[in-house]
Scaffold this motif. Structure first.
Motif, short mmCIF file in Angstrom:
data_model
loop_
_atom_site.label_atom_id
_atom_site.label_comp_id
_atom_site.label_asym_id
_atom_site.label_seq_id
_atom_site.Cartn_x
_atom_site.Cartn_y
_atom_site.Cartn_z
N GLY A 29 -23.08 -20.12 -27.01
CA GLY A 29 -22.14 -20.20 -25.95
C GLY A 29 -22.73 -20.60 -24.42
N TRP A 30 -23.81 -21.22 -24.83
CA TRP A 30 -24.66 -21.01 -23.18
C TRP A 30 -25.41 -22.24 -23.27
CZ3 TRP A 30 -29.66 -21.04 -23.13
CH2 TRP A 30 -30.24 -20.96 -24.51
N SER A 31 -25.57 -22.10 -21.96
CA SER A 31 -26.48 -23.48 -21.16
C SER A 31 -27.18 -23.12 -20.86
CB SER A 31 -25.67 -24.51 -21.28
OG SER A 31 -24.73 -25.23 -22.41
N LEU A 32 -28.67 -24.03 -20.63
CA LEU A 32 -29.69 -23.38 -19.57
C LEU A 32 -29.39 -25.19 -18.51
CD1 LEU A 32 -31.86 -21.87 -17.95
CD2 LEU A 32 -33.81 -23.25 -20.05
N LEU A 33 -28.67 -24.00 -17.52
CA LEU A 33 -29.51 -24.94 -15.83
C LEU A 33 -30.78 -25.42 -15.69
CD1 LEU A 33 -25.78 -23.71 -14.10
CD2 LEU A 33 -26.27 -26.00 -16.75
N CYS A 34 -31.38 -27.21 -14.78
CA CYS A 34 -32.18 -27.54 -14.58
C CYS A 34 -32.98 -25.89 -13.88
CB CYS A 34 -31.43 -28.27 -13.53
SG CYS A 34 -33.58 -29.60 -12.79
N ASN A 35 -31.95 -25.37 -12.54
CA ASN A 35 -32.61 -24.30 -11.38
C ASN A 35 -32.54 -23.30 -12.27
OD1 ASN A 35 -29.95 -23.51 -11.81
ND2 ASN A 35 -29.00 -24.16 -10.60
N GLY A 36 -32.31 -23.05 -13.37
CA GLY A 36 -32.67 -21.88 -14.01
C GLY A 36 -31.80 -21.18 -14.84
N VAL A 37 -30.53 -21.13 -13.94
CA VAL A 37 -29.38 -20.94 -14.54
C VAL A 37 -29.08 -20.56 -15.59
CG1 VAL A 37 -26.88 -20.02 -13.88
CG2 VAL A 37 -28.56 -20.55 -11.99
N VAL A 38 -29.20 -19.68 -16.46
CA VAL A 38 -28.00 -19.84 -17.60
C VAL A 38 -26.51 -19.52 -17.37
CG1 VAL A 38 -27.82 -18.98 -19.86
CG2 VAL A 38 -29.76 -18.40 -18.85
N LEU A 39 -25.88 -20.84 -18.14
CA LEU A 39 -24.52 -20.56 -18.09
C LEU A 39 -23.76 -20.53 -18.91
CD1 LEU A 39 -22.12 -21.30 -15.87
CD2 LEU A 39 -21.75 -23.54 -16.63
N PHE A 40 -22.60 -18.91 -18.95
CA PHE A 40 -22.02 -18.84 -20.24
C PHE A 40 -20.95 -19.75 -20.91
CE2 PHE A 40 -25.24 -15.44 -20.12
CZ PHE A 40 -25.71 -15.57 -20.79
N GLU A 41 -20.27 -19.59 -21.63
CA GLU A 41 -19.15 -20.54 -21.98
C GLU A 41 -17.59 -19.34 -21.11
OE1 GLU A 41 -18.02 -19.45 -26.39
OE2 GLU A 41 -18.47 -21.00 -26.16
N ASP A 42 -17.68 -18.53 -21.32
CA ASP A 42 -17.13 -17.27 -20.27
C ASP A 42 -17.22 -17.51 -19.26
OD1 ASP A 42 -19.04 -15.93 -19.88
OD2 ASP A 42 -17.96 -13.80 -20.43
N THR A 43 -18.22 -18.22 -18.39
CA THR A 43 -17.90 -18.38 -16.86
C THR A 43 -18.62 -17.91 -16.37
OG1 THR A 43 -16.28 -18.01 -15.85
CG2 THR A 43 -15.85 -20.35 -16.64
N GLY A 44 -19.86 -17.06 -17.20
CA GLY A 44 -20.32 -16.03 -16.54
C GLY A 44 -21.87 -16.72 -16.68
N GLU A 45 -22.57 -16.29 -15.63
CA GLU A 45 -23.92 -16.36 -15.28
C GLU A 45 -24.47 -15.69 -15.44
OE1 GLU A 45 -24.10 -18.85 -11.87
OE2 GLU A 45 -21.64 -19.39 -12.60
N LEU A 46 -26.27 -15.63 -15.79
CA LEU A 46 -27.66 -15.14 -14.93
C LEU A 46 -28.65 -15.90 -14.28
CD1 LEU A 46 -29.06 -12.60 -16.46
CD2 LEU A 46 -29.82 -13.46 -18.15
#
Length: 66
Positions: A29-46
């Motif tokens: 349920g998550w992806s790591l973006l190029c800018n270092g953001v962890v994007l969760f499938e529920d649209t939350g972010e770290l």
């Protein structure tokens, strides 16, 4: 530093979710973006600095406007 041309938006930018995915784990349920953001499938972010962005679905906006 982003190797893409044009560069991906920074983690602090409003359009940070537009950065390219560098690691996808849909089974978790998550992806790591190029800018270092962890994007969760529920649209939350770290964000890389530890800031948590609560899920922000378009349906949440519609229910709060009523």
């Amino acid at each position: 530093m982003c190797p893409h041309d044009p560069s991906c938006p920074s983690a602090e930018a409003k359009d940070r979710e537009a950065a390219r995915t560098v690691a996808a784990h849909p089974e978790q349920g998550w992806s790591l973006l190029c800018n270092g953001v962890v994007l969760f499938e529920d649209t939350g972010e770290l964000l890389p600095n530890g800031v948590v962005i609560a899920p922000h679905r378009p349906t949440d906006l519609a229910s709060s406007a009523a």
